[in-house]
Scaffold this motif. Structure first.
Motif, PDB file in Angstrom:
ATOM      1  N   ARG A  89       2.461   7.066 -10.059  1.00 57.44           N
ATOM      2  CA  ARG A  89       1.519   7.731  -9.153  1.00 57.44           C
ATOM      3  C   ARG A  89       0.082   7.401  -9.543  1.00 57.44           C
ATOM      4  NH1 ARG A  89       4.527  12.678 -10.666  1.00 57.44           N
ATOM      5  NH2 ARG A  89       6.562  12.429  -9.642  1.00 57.44           N
ATOM      6  N   ARG A  90      -0.198   7.383 -10.830  1.00 51.42           N
ATOM      7  CA  ARG A  90      -1.546   7.023 -11.286  1.00 51.42           C
ATOM      8  C   ARG A  90      -1.838   5.564 -10.995  1.00 51.42           C
ATOM      9  NH1 ARG A  90       0.487   9.669 -15.883  1.00 51.42           N
ATOM     10  NH2 ARG A  90       0.514   7.708 -17.060  1.00 51.42           N
ATOM     11  N   ALA A 120      -2.713   4.770  -7.318  1.00 52.39           N
ATOM     12  CA  ALA A 120      -4.087   5.117  -6.949  1.00 52.39           C
ATOM     13  C   ALA A 120      -5.066   4.055  -7.427  1.00 52.39           C
ATOM     14  CB  ALA A 120      -4.443   6.481  -7.542  1.00 52.39           C
ATOM     15  N   ARG A 121      -4.819   3.494  -8.619  1.00 53.81           N
ATOM     16  CA  ARG A 121      -5.711   2.437  -9.125  1.00 53.81           C
ATOM     17  C   ARG A 121      -5.601   1.162  -8.290  1.00 53.81           C
ATOM     18  NH1 ARG A 121      -4.120   2.745 -15.542  1.00 53.81           N
ATOM     19  NH2 ARG A 121      -4.382   5.018 -15.803  1.00 53.81           N
ATOM     20  N   ARG A 141      -0.543   4.286  -2.444  1.00 46.35           N
ATOM     21  CA  ARG A 141      -0.086   5.643  -2.694  1.00 46.35           C
ATOM     22  C   ARG A 141       1.437   5.702  -2.700  1.00 46.35           C
ATOM     23  NH1 ARG A 141       1.277   9.107   1.559  1.00 46.35           N
ATOM     24  NH2 ARG A 141       1.177   8.217   3.660  1.00 46.35           N
ATOM     25  N   ALA A 191      -5.304   1.088  -5.022  1.00 45.42           N
ATOM     26  CA  ALA A 191      -5.634   1.438  -3.637  1.00 45.42           C
ATOM     27  C   ALA A 191      -4.378   1.607  -2.794  1.00 45.42           C
ATOM     28  CB  ALA A 191      -6.556   0.380  -3.019  1.00 45.42           C
ATOM     29  N   ARG A 201       0.794  -1.225   0.000  1.00 42.65           N
ATOM     30  CA  ARG A 201       0.000   0.000   0.000  1.00 42.65           C
ATOM     31  C   ARG A 201       0.828   1.277   0.000  1.00 42.65           C
ATOM     32  NH1 ARG A 201      -2.869  -3.136  -1.596  1.00 42.65           N
ATOM     33  NH2 ARG A 201      -4.857  -3.913  -0.775  1.00 42.65           N
TER      34      ARG A 201
END
Length: 379
Positions: free
Chosen positions: A188-189, A192-193, A197, A195, A168
């Protein structure tokens, strides 16, 4: 052995290296009988660790193509160029070779900063097959790409590890140039997909030896995964320091640029919890890979540099360059571009087809087991 040694100095065209690389003088005198190919691979710097295997794999492919009759009835001949030099210096040497009519195509593994310097200087003049995994987005006319981009390589790997290892919090460690920076934007994208960071980023110059401050930042960020975007010996030194610091007990590493030469350089004690994702691993059990291993061993012997994804990419580069020219029945870049979407060929990675100037291929995730990669999933 790789043909990077030099000949006796002689008269050269403006911009060409002096003394001339081995094979270049022969090409200058026999340009109508051969097709020169500039092989741009690192012979110095952090990426020099896999330069020898890149040269040998490209040489193996050239010999295979020539045994089958060459390209358009002409024999291929490699002209080595040191892709580990400063980008503008590499670009000037390649441009001089093209301008002198010595080379009719360019291929090889080198970092994106070199590609960005070379591509505009030879655009629309000769086909340029770039074999390194890269950040994506290359649109220069005449450039064709054999290797992985983040959307098909990094994202599926992050998604799989997030699911299987429940990762995570990712920390990005990269060299400070275009490939790591642009790949980090994509990461970074992707995080986020998944779950997850990005909890920190650190970029270091090529050739960095001391990672103490970077490792302290990883520890303080409480990361459970590190995305490594480091080149060659920089990645080797980072792996060793990571293990000495004890982070390998709590933190997974994922690299999109980690071949068998770098794994050996890191040492078995520094590879626990290390994953790599690529379109080729030497340990893959496929008919094409077993045949490739056999050819390489018979030609160069058991003491040759280990096969890995980065060296193998240069074999792919020569095959693609030959296939592009043969399909177009021409050396003209416009003709080659017009027929490129119909190009396919078979190599160690299986049957590959071109789509939008990139080769589409299977991508794998492997976990380091000591000094070998164990392929754990096809992504």
């Amino acid at each position: 052995m790789p043909r990077s040694d030099r000949l006796v100095p002689g008269p050269v065209s403006p911009g060409l290296p002096d003394p001339l690389p081995r094979g270049l003088s022969e090409l200058l005198g026999a340009s109508g009988e051969t097709l020169g190919v500039a092989l741009v691979v690192p012979m110095q710097g952090p990426a020099g660790i896999f330069g020898p295997s890149c040269e040998l794999c490209a040489e193996l492919a050239v010999e295979e193509v020539n045994r089958a009759g060459g390209v358009l009835g002409r024999e291929l001949r490699l002209v080595p160029v040191d892709g580990g030099a400063a980008p503008q210096r590499v670009a000037a040497e390649v441009e001089a070779l093209v301008s002198a009519g010595v080379v009719h195509g360019v291929t090889g593994w080198h970092i994106s900063s070199v590609r960005q310097a070379v591509a505009p200087r030879i655009a629309d003049r000769v086909p340029y097959v770039y074999t390194a995994l890269y950040e994506g987005g290359e649109r220069t006319d005449g450039v064709f790409l054999t290797s992985e981009t983040p959307d098909v390589q990094l994202y599926p790997a992050m998604r799989t590890l997030a699911r299987e290892r429940r990762l995570r919090r990712w920390f990005i460690v990269g060299n400070d140039y275009v490939w790591p920076r642009r790949t980090a934007e994509a990461a970074r994208r992707y995080a986020a997909r998944c779950a997850a960071r990005i909890c920190g980023e650190s970029y270091v110059p090529l050739g960095t030896r001391d990672f103490a401050e970077v490792l302290r930042r990883v520890e303080h960020a409480d990361a459970d995964a590190v995305l490594m975007l480091l080149v060659g010996n920089d990645a080797v030194r980072f792996n060793r320091a990571f293990a000495r610091y004890g982070l390998d007990r709590t933190c997974v590493r994922l690299s999109t640029l980690m071949d068998e030469n770098m794994l050996l350089g890191s040492g078995a004690a520094a590879t626990h919890g290390l994953y790599s994702t690529a379109g080729f691993f030497a340990s893959l059990v496929t008919a094409e890979n077993l045949d490739f291993h056999g050819q390489y061993a018979r030609r160069f012997g058991v003491d040759a540099p280990p096969l890995g994804s980065l060296g193998e990419s240069c074999y792919e580069g020569v095959l693609l360059l030959a296939a592009l020219m043969e399909r177009a029945r021409s050396l003209d870049v416009r003709d080659i571009g017009a027929s490129a979407e119909a190009v396919c060929y078979e190599g160690p990675r299986g049957l590959l087809r071109m789509r939008r100037r990139h080769m589409r291929q299977r991508i794998y995730l492997a976990e380091a087991r000591g000094l070998e990669f164990d392929v754990v999933a096809q992504l």
